[in-house]
Design an enzyme around this catalytic site. Structure first.
Site: not given
Length: 370
Positions: A71, A138, A239, A249, A260
């Site tokens: 990523q 991420h 979300e 949060y 997962y």
């Protein structure tokens, strides 16, 4: 305030036409310049300037080298609010660290178009994820400016879970900085943590505005100036959050999804000390970007959030309510993974596909249907 679970979106007839402008090699982000052109990044480390007809500059020289893997690579791009005066451009990207570690970074430079090829000059790195970690996922690293000129950065959890709750790390957080990377003296944790020991002389806690985030990939401010953030959940539980100063949060302690490997995670309503999302999705939509529409081309959309859906292959329109709740209104089936969104000065919507139909990813214009 209870979050709302969405299992299936309302598939809607498209109120826009789809015009293919050009194709790019793994495009990741697009943003608008004051003159109507766009800044566009490609993941392998390319920054381009593109006009509304698809004409592109040569590769902008002077951009930082990127750690391209998984990523990671070149990320977001954003012009300074005073770009017409200072020509300042901000880019986020993944960079390598000691050993096999890496992390996101943000650099800024002055865009010089006086020569045969555009170049970023006076480039300086103004922010880095801390600590650098093993892995290629991420990063988050979306960018936004607010009306007061503060720079906001989303920092993903790097698939390491617990750093999202660690105040000695800026991983899994939303951060607020001055435009030069320094820390505003009115950030929520500046005073509280001012006497805490610093790790390796690096104190990142003053940067933090909110914590407990997983992989935040969309940031924008609504018409009332409130900050909204959208992030990928684990197995379920994507979300949308209304961001409150200093709020937690909850990830990875709570989530409306599970790991997962099937291990459960407590839901938000089981631990109300954590801020619950305004909206969440199972099955997931896999958000890649978000903007809050301000234009006049689509009158019904004004003040709504538009989300780029990756696995959902859709643009999701969300109503943002005065009480901090939110609701999915419509879902436009695009037939391809959607990576990025930007609104042009005329209110038209511009969209980046992600590895669409065998190409690297197309740039689309979505003008209203006549």
């Amino acid at each position: 305030m209870l979050a709302l679970a969405i299992s299936l979106g309302v598939r809607a007839e498209m109120p826009f036409d789809v015009e293919v402008i050009d194709s790019f090699d793994e495009p990741w982000a697009i943003s608008t310049l004051p003159d109507g052109r766009f800044l566009l990044t490609e993941k392998k480390g390319v920054l381009l300037i593109v006009d509304g007809k698809g004409k592109r500059s040569g590769r902008v020289a002077g951009v930082p080298s990127v750690d391209y893997w998984g990523q990671g690579g070149m990320g977001d791009v954003l012009a300074h609010p005073d770009f017409e005066e200072n020509r300042m451009v901000y880019v986020s990207y993944a960079e390598g660290g000691p050993g096999d570690t890496r992390g996101a970074a943000v650099a800024r430079g002055v865009l010089d178009e006086s020569g045969r090829r555009p170049v970023l000059r006076e480039v300086e790195v103004i922010w880095r994820q801390y600590p650098k970690l093993v892995g290629h996922g991420h990063y988050g690293h979306r960018l936004a400016f607010d009306d007061d000129g503060y720079l906001w950065i989303s920092s993903g959890d790097r698939q390491k879970f617990t750093p999202s709750q660690d105040m000695q790390a800026n991983v899994g957080k939303l951060l607020r900085l001055n435009d030069d990377g320094s820390v505003p003296d009115n950030n929520p944790f500046v005073d509280y943590y001012s006497k805490q020991p610093k790790v390796d002389d690096i104190g990142v806690y003053p940067e933090i505005w909110s914590l407990g985030h997983r992989n935040p990939l969309g940031l924008d401010f609504d018409l009332k100036g409130r900050l909204w953030e959208i992030e990928m959940g684990p197995a379920g539980g994507d979300e949308l959050n209304l961001i409150v100063r200093g709020a937690n949060y909850g990830y990875p302690v709570v989530s409306n999804g599970d790991h997962y490997d099937g291990r459960p995670i407590d839901d938000h309503d089981s631990q109300p000390q954590f801020s619950a999302p305004a909206l969440w999705w199972t099955p997931v939509i896999s958000p890649g970007d978000m903007l809050i529409y301000r234009g006049k081309s689509f009158d019904a959309w004004r003040g709504n959030a538009l989300v780029a859906g990756l696995s959902s292959k859709a643009i999701i329109r969300i109503g943002l309510n005065d009480d901090g709740s939110a609701e999915e209104l419509e879902r436009y089936d695009m037939g391809a993974r959607i990576r990025g969104l930007t609104e042009a000065s005329d209110g038209s919507l511009w969209v980046l596909e992600d590895e669409a139909r065998g190409s690297g990813g197309r740039l689309l214009q979505l003008p209203p249907k006549s």
